[in-house]
Write a protein that holds these residues in place. Structure first.
Motif, PDB file in Angstrom:
ATOM      1  N   TYR A 115       0.852  -1.195   0.000  1.00  0.00           N
ATOM      2  CA  TYR A 115       0.000   0.000   0.000  1.00  0.00           C
ATOM      3  C   TYR A 115       0.892   1.251   0.000  1.00  0.00           C
ATOM      4  CZ  TYR A 115      -4.266  -2.646   0.918  1.00  0.00           C
ATOM      5  OH  TYR A 115      -5.339  -3.483   0.812  1.00  0.00           O
ATOM      6  N   SER A 116       0.526   2.196  -0.841  1.00  0.00           N
ATOM      7  CA  SER A 116       1.240   3.482  -0.842  1.00  0.00           C
ATOM      8  C   SER A 116       0.742   4.356   0.295  1.00  0.00           C
ATOM      9  CB  SER A 116       1.023   4.190  -2.182  1.00  0.00           C
ATOM     10  OG  SER A 116      -0.313   4.670  -2.266  1.00  0.00           O
ATOM     11  N   ASN A 117       1.407   5.518   0.466  1.00  0.00           N
ATOM     12  CA  ASN A 117       0.886   6.525   1.386  1.00  0.00           C
ATOM     13  C   ASN A 117      -0.447   7.043   0.858  1.00  0.00           C
ATOM     14  OD1 ASN A 117       3.103   6.507   3.198  1.00  0.00           O
ATOM     15  ND2 ASN A 117       4.265   7.800   1.761  1.00  0.00           N
ATOM     16  N   LYS A 118      -1.208   7.630   1.750  1.00  0.00           N
ATOM     17  CA  LYS A 118      -2.431   8.301   1.328  1.00  0.00           C
ATOM     18  C   LYS A 118      -2.043   9.655   0.725  1.00  0.00           C
ATOM     19  CE  LYS A 118      -5.434   6.007   4.646  1.00  0.00           C
ATOM     20  NZ  LYS A 118      -6.379   6.183   5.780  1.00  0.00           N
ATOM     21  N   ILE A 372       2.057   2.807  17.122  1.00  0.00           N
ATOM     22  CA  ILE A 372       2.474   1.868  16.090  1.00  0.00           C
ATOM     23  C   ILE A 372       1.326   0.884  15.826  1.00  0.00           C
ATOM     24  CG2 ILE A 372       4.176   0.140  15.395  1.00  0.00           C
ATOM     25  CD1 ILE A 372       5.333   2.916  15.700  1.00  0.00           C
ATOM     26  N   ARG A 373       0.985   0.691  14.553  1.00  0.00           N
ATOM     27  CA  ARG A 373       0.004  -0.305  14.147  1.00  0.00           C
ATOM     28  C   ARG A 373       0.584  -1.118  13.003  1.00  0.00           C
ATOM     29  NH1 ARG A 373      -5.763   1.629  12.738  1.00  0.00           N
ATOM     30  NH2 ARG A 373      -6.043  -0.653  12.860  1.00  0.00           N
ATOM     31  N   TRP A 374       0.311  -2.465  13.016  1.00  0.00           N
ATOM     32  CA  TRP A 374       0.808  -3.373  11.981  1.00  0.00           C
ATOM     33  C   TRP A 374      -0.343  -3.828  11.107  1.00  0.00           C
ATOM     34  CZ3 TRP A 374       5.803  -4.385  10.918  1.00  0.00           C
ATOM     35  CH2 TRP A 374       6.761  -4.045  11.865  1.00  0.00           C
ATOM     36  N   PHE A 375      -0.034  -4.015   9.824  1.00  0.00           N
ATOM     37  CA  PHE A 375      -0.989  -4.511   8.849  1.00  0.00           C
ATOM     38  C   PHE A 375      -0.299  -5.606   8.048  1.00  0.00           C
ATOM     39  CE2 PHE A 375      -2.078  -0.190   9.785  1.00  0.00           C
ATOM     40  CZ  PHE A 375      -3.458  -0.143   9.815  1.00  0.00           C
ATOM     41  N   ILE A 376      -1.091  -6.542   7.540  1.00  0.00           N
ATOM     42  CA  ILE A 376      -0.586  -7.558   6.635  1.00  0.00           C
ATOM     43  C   ILE A 376      -1.428  -7.513   5.371  1.00  0.00           C
ATOM     44  CG2 ILE A 376      -1.967  -9.348   7.852  1.00  0.00           C
ATOM     45  CD1 ILE A 376       0.135 -11.378   6.898  1.00  0.00           C
ATOM     46  N   VAL A 409       3.172  -9.078   2.434  1.00  0.00           N
ATOM     47  CA  VAL A 409       3.673  -7.707   2.608  1.00  0.00           C
ATOM     48  C   VAL A 409       3.089  -7.166   3.905  1.00  0.00           C
ATOM     49  CG1 VAL A 409       3.860  -5.402   1.640  1.00  0.00           C
ATOM     50  CG2 VAL A 409       3.781  -7.388   0.118  1.00  0.00           C
ATOM     51  N   TYR A 410       3.949  -6.714   4.782  1.00  0.00           N
ATOM     52  CA  TYR A 410       3.536  -6.204   6.086  1.00  0.00           C
ATOM     53  C   TYR A 410       3.715  -4.682   6.086  1.00  0.00           C
ATOM     54  CZ  TYR A 410       3.682 -11.076   7.508  1.00  0.00           C
ATOM     55  OH  TYR A 410       3.456 -12.406   7.598  1.00  0.00           O
ATOM     56  N   GLN A 411       2.709  -3.976   6.620  1.00  0.00           N
ATOM     57  CA  GLN A 411       2.756  -2.518   6.709  1.00  0.00           C
ATOM     58  C   GLN A 411       2.861  -2.102   8.162  1.00  0.00           C
ATOM     59  OE1 GLN A 411      -0.016  -3.894   4.801  1.00  0.00           O
ATOM     60  NE2 GLN A 411       1.243  -3.754   2.949  1.00  0.00           N
ATOM     61  N   CYS A 412       3.711  -1.101   8.372  1.00  0.00           N
ATOM     62  CA  CYS A 412       3.870  -0.489   9.696  1.00  0.00           C
ATOM     63  C   CYS A 412       3.390   0.944   9.606  1.00  0.00           C
ATOM     64  CB  CYS A 412       5.321  -0.558  10.143  1.00  0.00           C
ATOM     65  SG  CYS A 412       5.687   0.455  11.600  1.00  0.00           S
ATOM     66  N   ASN A 413       2.490   1.390  10.500  1.00  0.00           N
ATOM     67  CA  ASN A 413       1.964   2.756  10.531  1.00  0.00           C
ATOM     68  C   ASN A 413       2.256   3.360  11.882  1.00  0.00           C
ATOM     69  OD1 ASN A 413      -0.140   4.859  11.190  1.00  0.00           O
ATOM     70  ND2 ASN A 413      -0.582   4.541   9.029  1.00  0.00           N
ATOM     71  N   ALA A 414       3.033   4.476  11.873  1.00  0.00           N
ATOM     72  CA  ALA A 414       3.333   5.218  13.106  1.00  0.00           C
ATOM     73  C   ALA A 414       2.685   6.586  12.976  1.00  0.00           C
ATOM     74  CB  ALA A 414       4.844   5.347  13.292  1.00  0.00           C
ATOM     75  N   SER A 415       1.845   6.997  13.902  1.00  0.00           N
ATOM     76  CA  SER A 415       1.089   8.250  13.754  1.00  0.00           C
ATOM     77  C   SER A 415       0.917   8.935  15.090  1.00  0.00           C
ATOM     78  CB  SER A 415      -0.275   7.961  13.120  1.00  0.00           C
ATOM     79  OG  SER A 415      -1.035   7.100  13.951  1.00  0.00           O
ATOM     80  N   GLY A 419       0.884  13.901  12.194  1.00  0.00           N
ATOM     81  CA  GLY A 419       1.168  13.207  10.955  1.00  0.00           C
ATOM     82  C   GLY A 419       1.339  11.721  11.160  1.00  0.00           C
ATOM     83  N   TYR A 420       1.712  11.051  10.090  1.00  0.00           N
ATOM     84  CA  TYR A 420       1.886   9.614  10.168  1.00  0.00           C
ATOM     85  C   TYR A 420       3.034   9.194   9.257  1.00  0.00           C
ATOM     86  CZ  TYR A 420      -0.152   8.901   5.529  1.00  0.00           C
ATOM     87  OH  TYR A 420      -0.368   8.907   4.181  1.00  0.00           O
ATOM     88  N   LEU A 421       3.555   7.955   9.529  1.00  0.00           N
ATOM     89  CA  LEU A 421       4.538   7.297   8.682  1.00  0.00           C
ATOM     90  C   LEU A 421       4.007   5.914   8.340  1.00  0.00           C
ATOM     91  CD1 LEU A 421       7.884   8.082  10.563  1.00  0.00           C
ATOM     92  CD2 LEU A 421       7.051   9.174   8.477  1.00  0.00           C
ATOM     93  N   MET A 422       4.253   5.449   7.124  1.00  0.00           N
ATOM     94  CA  MET A 422       3.873   4.108   6.742  1.00  0.00           C
ATOM     95  C   MET A 422       4.976   3.503   5.893  1.00  0.00           C
ATOM     96  SD  MET A 422       0.390   2.561   5.057  1.00  0.00           S
ATOM     97  CE  MET A 422       0.835   2.906   3.381  1.00  0.00           C
ATOM     98  N   ALA A 423       5.311   2.229   6.188  1.00  0.00           N
ATOM     99  CA  ALA A 423       6.363   1.526   5.455  1.00  0.00           C
ATOM    100  C   ALA A 423       5.877   0.122   5.106  1.00  0.00           C
ATOM    101  CB  ALA A 423       7.644   1.470   6.268  1.00  0.00           C
ATOM    102  N   ASN A 424       6.274  -0.345   3.897  1.00  0.00           N
ATOM    103  CA  ASN A 424       6.000  -1.701   3.452  1.00  0.00           C
ATOM    104  C   ASN A 424       7.277  -2.534   3.566  1.00  0.00           C
ATOM    105  OD1 ASN A 424       3.146  -1.766   2.065  1.00  0.00           O
ATOM    106  ND2 ASN A 424       4.088   0.162   1.413  1.00  0.00           N
TER     107      ASN A 424
END
Length: 1180
Positions: A115-118, A372-376, A409-415, A419-424
């Motif tokens: 997933y890209s950034n919003k 911190i939130r994790w996504f798969i 693919v796992y996503q990490c979201n720090a907000s 603001g927020y950060l997201m990494a794949n």
């Protein structure tokens, strides 16, 4: 709150960790390699592009969400997605505003979804200011002023700046003598500056602020367009005196404020104050003086602090203080620094073999601390399918004994709230045989002593083991050898014995792979003689040397570079082997010269700097600040000194409004100055330029500064030559010299005139005028007044002049001097006496006494004289009123009278006094002539003197030869009064005499008249001197005149005696009545000539003449009958044929002779015929 770690340092830590490079031919989940920014601003007029590029095996599939919902790109006619890419093209022909939304790109294949950034898509806007007419801003001089800008908000936020002279028409109060300028930026200084919000602040308004208009401009960087607000005109009122004022805040207001800034964003602190004089701004932080660091800038004349990237150390309390000589004021700004999330450790891709362990770390920080939130594959891990070998522990996701089910693919979201950060990061579980990536069996040539890197990129799963060896023996690790995790072998300071073949081996449980690299070590290239830095004067010659030593097996090439550009060779710049030669050096040759020695393996270089000494470059960026009525601060940026230190700066100015370009020297300043205060005249236009001087010479003048007008001030010059003079008996004209335009110091110069009677207790009276004189009326005659004048303009009164005494007008004196008398009468002068008149009767200031006198007659009754009046002036301030009249003529009768005079009038005349001068010596005789009537005699005669000055008693004559070879005594002859000639005999024709003659009276001998006789050398010249009537030319002329007169007389007499020509048939009926000049046959009637001559000479009228002719008609007829037979017209005519009548008779028989006519005609009186000969006969 825990300790915050700086993101920059941690970024270096995770970047240094080796990331496994997975070949694309290996199956793998998708990885996003390019995407648009979170805040994506586009131009709606162009195609709007949202980027999304990714890789994976198999190739991924792209899809989009808009505002959190699936976006069907295929069904939208205005959007499309690029082939084998997720990049979105939005054309938006009709309604671009509908596409302003939040977009997210999803990249998927069978192994997972990234997933890209919003991405927030925003349309750039550059709305226009309303085209409104702004009313002029009216403000009094000295007060503060704020011109608002209010630029359009964007996005993006525009850059604002202020310009002057924005209108196409001349502002209503622009000075006529100054050329209308083009639009230019508003000059900012301590008094005038632009705030952070775009408003223009004036700490205090000056008169010259109204010389132009102002307009705010907004530049939108995305479109590179500029919008201009309607100009506003500032009208400055100067009706009051500028009062000094303590500082007050214009921005920010109040005594305190606070600012919240995010870490890494720009921090701007601003304090703008009003006051007269302009306040100075100082800063403190947390109670101590502000220390300006490298990442901080103090700008806008100390009014603003700019920190491009704020850090947590920039938080605190900042205090700005505005101070002038009246007082000070303080404002406190509390700065709080917050932080949006930033990475400490970003998760990276994992390639694991089955049953291996691994972990993904997502460490970040911020204020407040991010969540911190994790996504798969885009799904929250909490709701995803549970997997017992996967465990979430805060910012770490741990895997134990992985299986193919863990691939994804796992996503990490720090907000946090800012603001927020997201990494794949993907986890790829697979078995892969080791393989070496890149070229194999390379040959590398290196230089001894260099650092050598041997690459060996590899891949395998599980991660293969790596080993380097030489010739396949041993393990190269330690000392000068270092193996990096990516497979690279580093050899430090390589030696000749390191030459050989190196083997790279990778292996794991699935297999093995290897590659070899062969190294040849060469002798290093060396520059044995390096070029040296040089400092020369322009026009000199330069030689840069560059000696080389290199390996014999390598080819060497020499290249010269100047300031990183290849040197162009020509007639001045040449190459001597490897040496560079430059002749006649100029300024353009200055720079860094680099000698580059290039071989097959290495490259060496040596540099030297050439400095050319020359006159300095002209100063630049002339700025004017701190304007006052008599001074301004001039700042400039020094030009290049050209390696000869600047010793001084010369400031020149031009103040001529009508003939610009006449630069004058103002002052000089030391060479280390770049800001000075110039002393100027108030209310004057100035331009400045600066010249730098060093030991070589002066620079060219700088570009002129902007035209500047000093503010006004009261005049400081006193009007000169103040006078009070009456022009009429009851007034007084007060006059003075005008002030020059440079002395006005302000507009509308006038003069304040003060006056009062001297020695009186009355109050001063005053009046204001713009002229150079002022009249006081209804004043008493010749009354003293105290006078003073001072200049005044719109800024106030100038100094008063010293008191000057003036007098009102004068009148005619009332009385005349009395008792006019004479004494000591001499032949040419006489002493005059009189009694004074009273001061009150003079009606003014006593100027003089004036005696009028004239010569009434001579005592010689026969001598006529000129009665022209003369005058002589005598002072009236002498203790004894008398004087001498000189220049009188002797033996004459004189009259005189005297008047008294003031500065305007003369009084009535006194009684007339008669006196006679005694006899004196005569003047020189008149008409003294020297003639030669014979060869041996000189004749002298004379007339009596023009002014005998008495009774002439005789003459004295002195003569003596002047050209004789022998000396001769002076001879003197005395003559009585009735003798006026004398002759003397010459020795020969060449003898000359000098004669001196004087007349005598009883008093003595008068003035001598001296003359020398001319040269008489020929008899002809002597005759010319005796008598003109005996000269041949005169006799010839007279004879010619007599002959002409005689011919005219003869013609006239013939015409009278012959008469006219008549027809035969009318000869008996001839009449003397007036007829036409021509008869019927056209012949000429000579009687008409006779009649005309007689009419012009007779003393009686023509009518009486006609009556006389009628009385004498019978006698004429009788005369015509007595004609001679031999008469002929040939004797009287002009020649040609003789005409006859019809019967052939001769016409001459009908004409009478001249004698008969004179004898027969009788007019009853004597008839005198006037002709030129009569005058001659009468003279004879």
């Amino acid at each position: 709150m825990g300790t915050l770690v700086e993101p920059t340092l941690l970024l270096l830590l995770w970047q240094s960790v080796w990331a496994l490079d997975i070949p694309l031919e290996i199956r793998q989940p998708p990885t996003i390699i390019k995407q648009s920014l979170k805040e994506h601003i586009v131009d709606p007029k162009d195609t709007m592009v949202i980027e999304c590029e990714a890789k994976g095996n198999p190739h991924p599939i792209f899809s989009w969400r808009r505002n959190g919902k699936y976006f069907n790109v295929a069904r939208d006619p205005q959007t499309s997605m690029r082939r084998r890419s997720g990049t979105l093209d939005i054309y938006a022909w009709n309604n671009p505003e509908e596409y302003e939304a939040e977009y997210q790109c999803i990249v998927s294949n069978e192994y997972g979804s990234a997933y890209s950034n919003k991405i927030r898509l925003r349309l750039s806007r550059a709305p226009l200011w309303p085209r409104e007419i702004l009313e002029p801003v009216v403000v009094s001089v000295g007060l503060p002023l704020v011109l608002s800008c209010d630029p359009p908000p964007g996005p993006p936020k525009p850059d604002t700046y202020w310009m002057s002279s924005c209108s196409f028409a001349r502002p209503f109060n622009w000075p006529i003598q100054t050329a209308f300028p083009t639009m230019q930026p508003v000059r900012q200084d301590r008094r005038v500056s632009m705030g952070v919000n775009g408003d223009l602040y004036f700490s205090n308004v000056l008169i010259n602020d109204s010389a132009t208009d102002y307009c705010c401009n907004a530049r939108f960087p995305h479109k590179n367009s500029i919008q201009q607000k309607m100009p506003v005109v500032v009208k400055v009122l100067t009706t009051r005196t500028v009062a000094e004022a303590a500082p007050t805040w214009l921005s920010p207001t109040g005594s305190s404020s606070s600012i919240l800034v995010l870490q890494g964003e720009e921090l701007l602190l601003e304090c703008i104050a009003a006051g007269v004089p302009t306040p100075h701004i100082t800063w403190t932080k947390d109670g101590e003086d502000l220390v300006v660091t490298s990442h901080m800038k103090v700008k806008n004349f100390n009014k603003m602090i700019q920190i491009p990237k704020a850090s947590f150390d920039d938080a605190g309390e900042y205090a700005c203080t505005a101070t002038n000589k009246i007082g000070y004021i303080e404002h406190t700004i509390t700065v709080r620094v917050k932080a949006a999330p930033f990475w400490l450790e970003k998760p990276t891709n994992l390639v694991l073999a089955p049953e291996e362990n691994g972990r993904l770390v997502c460490r970040s920080d911020g204020i407040p601390r991010p969540t911190i939130r994790w996504f798969i594959n885009g799904e929250p891990i909490e709701t995803a399918t549970p997997n017992p070998n996967r465990q979430v522990s805060g910012d770490t996701l741990t895997f134990r004994g992985v299986t193919l089910a863990n691939t994804g693919v796992y996503q990490c979201n720090a907000s946090n709230q800012f603001g927020y950060l997201m990494a794949n990061a993907f986890v790829n579980v697979l078995h892969a045989t080791p393989r070496i990536l890149g070229p194999r069996n390379e040959l590398i040539k290196v230089v001894e002593g260099s650092r050598t890197l041997l690459d060996c990129r590899y891949f395998g799963s599980p991660v293969p083991d790596l080993r380097w060896s030489k010739y396949g023996q041993g393990n190269l690790e330690g000392n000068r050898f270092k193996v990096y995790s990516n497979g690279t072998l580093e050899i430090k300071r390589i030696r000749v014995d390191d030459q050989g073949t190196y083997l790279c081996i990778v292996s794991n449980i699935a297999g093995r792979d290897e590659s070899q690299v062969r190294i040849e070590v060469k002798e290093p290239t060396m520059i044995t003689k390096r070029p040296q830095n040089m400092k020369v004067i322009r026009g000199s010659d330069v030689r840069f040397e560059c000696g080389v030593k290199s390996d014999v097996s390598t080819s060497v090439a020499t290249t010269w570079m100047k300031d990183k550009k290849a040197v162009t060779f020509g007639w001045r710049i040449s190459l001597d082997e490897s040496n560079l030669v430059i002749t006649n050096v100029n300024r353009g040759d200055e720079g860094n010269y680099t000698c580059i020695i290039t071989t097959d393996m290495d490259q060496k270089s040596a540099s030297a700097r050439l400095m050319v000494m020359d006159r300095p470059d002209p100063p630049t960026n002339l700025q004017l600040s701190d304007p006052y009525e008599r001074s301004v601060r001039l700042s400039w940026v020094s030009g290049d000194s050209n390696h000869s230190p600047i010793t001084e700066f010369l400031v020149q100015y031009d103040e001529d409004d009508w003939l610009p370009g006449k630069w004058r020297n103002l002052s000089t300043y030391p060479g280390n100055f770049n800001s000075v205060i110039l002393q100027l005249s108030p209310f004057s236009y100035y331009e400045f330029r600066v010249i730098a001087v060093n030991a070589i010479g002066p620079s060219r003048p700088s570009r002129p500064s902007m035209r500047f007008q000093t503010s006004g001030a009261p005049p400081d010059v006193i009007p000169k030559n103040i006078r009070g003079v009456g022009t009429w008996r009851n007034n007084m004209e007060i006059s003075w010299e005008p002030l020059t335009y440079r002395e006005w110091n302000g507009p509308h110069l006038k003069y304040l005139v003060w006056w009062r009677r001297r020695d009186s207790r009355e109050e001063w009276k005053n009046a204001t005028t713009k002229w150079l004189r002022y009249y006081i009326y209804d004043a008493d005659t010749f009354t003293p007044y105290e006078i003073k004048v001072q200049a005044v303009n719109d800024f106030g009164l100038g100094p008063e002049s010293p008191v000057v005494i003036g007098y009102s007008g004068e009148d005619r004196p009332l009385t005349a001097p009395i008792n006019l008398r004479v004494s000591d009468i001499e032949s040419t002068e006489v002493t005059v006496h009189w009694d004074p008149v009273s001061r009150s009767s003079i009606m003014g200031e006593l100027k003089e006494y004036k005696v009028y006198f004239w010569r009434d007659s001579s005592q010689l009754r026969w001598l006529s004289v000129s009665r022209a009046m003369k005058s002589k002036v005598f002072s009236g301030h002498d203790p004894e009123l008398s004087g001498v009249l000189s220049g009188l003529l002797p033996y004459s009768n004189y009259k005189m009278y005297i008047v008294v005079a003031n500065n305007r009038y003369e009084g009535p005349p006194s009684n007339t006094v008669h006196f006679s001068t005694p006899e004196g010596v005569p003047s020189a005789p008149r008409s003294f002539r020297i003639q030669q009537r014979h060869l041996d005699t000189i004749y002298v005669d004379w007339d009596r003197p023009a002014e005998p000055n008495g009774i002439i008693t005789g003459y004295s004559l002195k003569y003596q030869t002047v050209n004789a070879t022998r000396g001769e005594e002076l001879r003197v002859e005395e003559f009585p009064a009735n003798v006026s000639s004398f002759s003397v005999r010459r020795y020969d024709r060449y003898t000359r005499y000098r004669f001196s003659l004087a007349a005598r009276t009883r008093v003595g001998i008068g003035e001598w008249y001296t003359e020398e006789s001319p040269h008489y050398t020929t008899e002809a010249y002597a005759r010319d001197q005796v008598d003109i009537s005996t000269q041949g030319w005169f006799i010839g002329i007279m004879c010619a005149v007599a002959l002409i007169v005689l011919i005219l007389l003869i013609v006239c007499f013939i015409k009278r005696s012959r008469g006219g020509k008549y027809p035969v048939r009318d000869k008996k009926d001839i009449s003397l009545e007036p007829v036409d000049d021509k008869d019927q046959e056209g012949s000429f009637d000579y009687r008409s000539l006779e009649r005309i001559a007689r009419v012009s000479t007779l003393p009686y009228p023509r009518r009486e003449e006609e009556r006389g002719l009628q009385r004498g008609q019978a006698s004429v007829e009788a005369m015509m009958k007595r004609t001679d037979s031999d008469d002929s017209l040939v004797d009287y005519g002009e020649g040609g044929e003789i005409p006859f009548n019809e019967d052939g008779s001769f016409i001459g028989q009908y004409t009478g002779s001249r004698r008969d006519v004179r004898e027969e005609l009788d007019f009853g009186g004597s008839l005198e015929l006037h002709s030129p000969m009569n005058a001659i006969y009468s003279l004879a």
